[in-house]
Design a protein around this motif. Structure first.
Motif, PDB file in Angstrom:
ATOM      1  N   HIS A 120      38.800  40.961  53.438  1.00 16.22           N
ATOM      2  CA  HIS A 120      39.420  40.714  52.132  1.00 16.22           C
ATOM      3  C   HIS A 120      38.923  41.727  51.090  1.00 16.22           C
ATOM      4  O   HIS A 120      39.714  42.349  50.385  1.00 16.22           O
ATOM      5  CB  HIS A 120      39.081  39.273  51.702  1.00 16.22           C
ATOM      6  CG  HIS A 120      39.634  38.850  50.389  1.00 16.22           C
ATOM      7  ND1 HIS A 120      40.704  37.986  50.282  1.00 16.22           N
ATOM      8  CD2 HIS A 120      39.275  39.156  49.110  1.00 16.22           C
ATOM      9  CE1 HIS A 120      40.972  37.784  48.998  1.00 16.22           C
ATOM     10  NE2 HIS A 120      40.113  38.474  48.263  1.00 16.22           N
ATOM     11  N   HIS A 124      40.854  44.876  49.034  1.00 14.35           N
ATOM     12  CA  HIS A 124      40.761  45.142  47.590  1.00 14.35           C
ATOM     13  C   HIS A 124      40.340  46.589  47.334  1.00 14.35           C
ATOM     14  O   HIS A 124      40.881  47.261  46.453  1.00 14.35           O
ATOM     15  CB  HIS A 124      39.722  44.228  46.924  1.00 14.35           C
ATOM     16  CG  HIS A 124      40.252  42.911  46.460  1.00 14.35           C
ATOM     17  ND1 HIS A 124      41.240  42.772  45.492  1.00 14.35           N
ATOM     18  CD2 HIS A 124      39.927  41.650  46.818  1.00 14.35           C
ATOM     19  CE1 HIS A 124      41.482  41.482  45.294  1.00 14.35           C
ATOM     20  NE2 HIS A 124      40.708  40.781  46.091  1.00 14.35           N
ATOM     21  N   GLU A 140      45.747  39.315  44.311  1.00 10.31           N
ATOM     22  CA  GLU A 140      45.030  38.388  45.192  1.00 10.31           C
ATOM     23  C   GLU A 140      45.938  37.875  46.314  1.00 10.31           C
ATOM     24  O   GLU A 140      45.520  37.762  47.466  1.00 10.31           O
ATOM     25  CB  GLU A 140      44.465  37.235  44.363  1.00 10.31           C
ATOM     26  CG  GLU A 140      43.542  36.312  45.127  1.00 10.31           C
ATOM     27  CD  GLU A 140      42.251  36.986  45.607  1.00 10.31           C
ATOM     28  OE1 GLU A 140      42.020  38.154  45.265  1.00 10.31           O
ATOM     29  OE2 GLU A 140      41.496  36.338  46.344  1.00 10.31           O
ATOM     30  N   HIS A 174      41.672  34.272  41.155  1.00  9.49           N
ATOM     31  CA  HIS A 174      41.157  35.606  40.912  1.00  9.49           C
ATOM     32  C   HIS A 174      41.312  35.995  39.455  1.00  9.49           C
ATOM     33  O   HIS A 174      42.407  36.004  38.942  1.00  9.49           O
ATOM     34  CB  HIS A 174      41.951  36.599  41.770  1.00  9.49           C
ATOM     35  CG  HIS A 174      41.097  37.673  42.328  1.00  9.49           C
ATOM     36  ND1 HIS A 174      40.803  38.813  41.639  1.00  9.49           N
ATOM     37  CD2 HIS A 174      40.478  37.780  43.516  1.00  9.49           C
ATOM     38  CE1 HIS A 174      40.040  39.577  42.391  1.00  9.49           C
ATOM     39  NE2 HIS A 174      39.820  38.976  43.532  1.00  9.49           N
ATOM     40  N   ALA A 182      36.501  39.228  43.344  1.00  8.00           N
ATOM     41  CA  ALA A 182      35.825  38.168  44.094  1.00  8.00           C
ATOM     42  C   ALA A 182      36.801  37.485  45.013  1.00  8.00           C
ATOM     43  O   ALA A 182      38.004  37.475  44.765  1.00  8.00           O
ATOM     44  CB  ALA A 182      35.226  37.152  43.135  1.00  8.00           C
ATOM     45  N   ARG A 183      36.278  36.924  46.098  1.00  5.26           N
ATOM     46  CA  ARG A 183      37.138  36.132  46.976  1.00  5.26           C
ATOM     47  C   ARG A 183      36.925  34.668  46.637  1.00  5.26           C
ATOM     48  O   ARG A 183      35.825  34.138  46.800  1.00  5.26           O
ATOM     49  CB  ARG A 183      36.807  36.394  48.448  1.00  5.26           C
ATOM     50  CG  ARG A 183      37.782  35.656  49.339  1.00  5.26           C
ATOM     51  CD  ARG A 183      37.511  35.797  50.803  1.00  5.26           C
ATOM     52  NE  ARG A 183      38.172  34.660  51.440  1.00  5.26           N
ATOM     53  CZ  ARG A 183      37.686  34.004  52.459  1.00  5.26           C
ATOM     54  NH1 ARG A 183      36.548  34.343  52.986  1.00  5.26           N
ATOM     55  NH2 ARG A 183      38.341  32.981  52.947  1.00  5.26           N
TER      56      ARG A 183
END
Ligand code: ZN
Length: 185
Positions: A120, A124, A140, A174, A182-183
């Protein structure tokens, strides 16, 4: 003695990991979850480094110097499982993944989920070269879809069945400043 202990720990960690992969579709069994010490060994630094190496290569992000860190919940934004901070100028990036001890998830599912965080955050990073004038929520969604597609290709039909069981679908959330992402849980 120290070395023997560490080696044992690593072997136990590996066994746990292997069991984790094969039992990933088992129902949650929190009562039989290992202690915090055993839980920490579920995913080692060597394992996250290995995932980083594989997926960084697959995503052709070789020009980036990326490091992955296993951190406690307190070192992440609330309700998140991971974090990415990068410098476009230096071509460096740091990925944080949540320590297995702080996971609110059956132990068997944790290794695959930490690998998911690594993928993930790398997706990004892949998108970080684009102008960041779009919606963070849309980004996201795109990142989650691409991550699931990549992991699905990697795992085969079994992966789709697990997702359908509803055990590992992340929520979308997000809202981060430029330069990090961030996840969400
Ligand atoms: Zn994200």
């Amino acid at each position: 003695m120290m070395i023997v202990n560490q080696a044992m720990k690593f072997v136990v960690g590996l066994l746990t990991l292997l069991c984790g992969v094969s039992l990933a579709s088992a129902p949650p069994q929190s009562s039989s979850d290992p202690s915090a010490v055993d839980k920490q060994a579920i995913v080692t630094q060597a394992q996250v480094d290995h995932w980083l190496q594989i997926w960084q290569k697959r995503l052709a992000l070789d020009e980036w110097k990326v490091q992955v860190h296993i951190v406690r919940q307190i070192d992440l934004n609330p309700d998140t499982l991971g974090h990415l901070k990068w410098s476009s100028e230096n071509h460096t990036a740091d990925i944080k993944v949540l320590d297995p001890r702080d996971y609110d998830m059956p132990s068997a599912l944790i290794p695959a989920d930490i690998e998911r965080t690594v993928v993930h955050e790398l997706v990004h990073l892949e998108l970080s070269v684009l102008p960041r004038d779009g919606s963070r929520q849309v980004e996201e969604q795109v990142v989650n879809r691409m991550t699931e597609a990549l992991l699905g290709l990697d795992r085969g039909d079994n992966y789709a069945a697990r997702l359908a069981a509803g055990t590992v679908q992340p929520k979308l959330r997000h809202a981060m400043p430029t330069g990090d992402a961030a996840r969400a849980k």
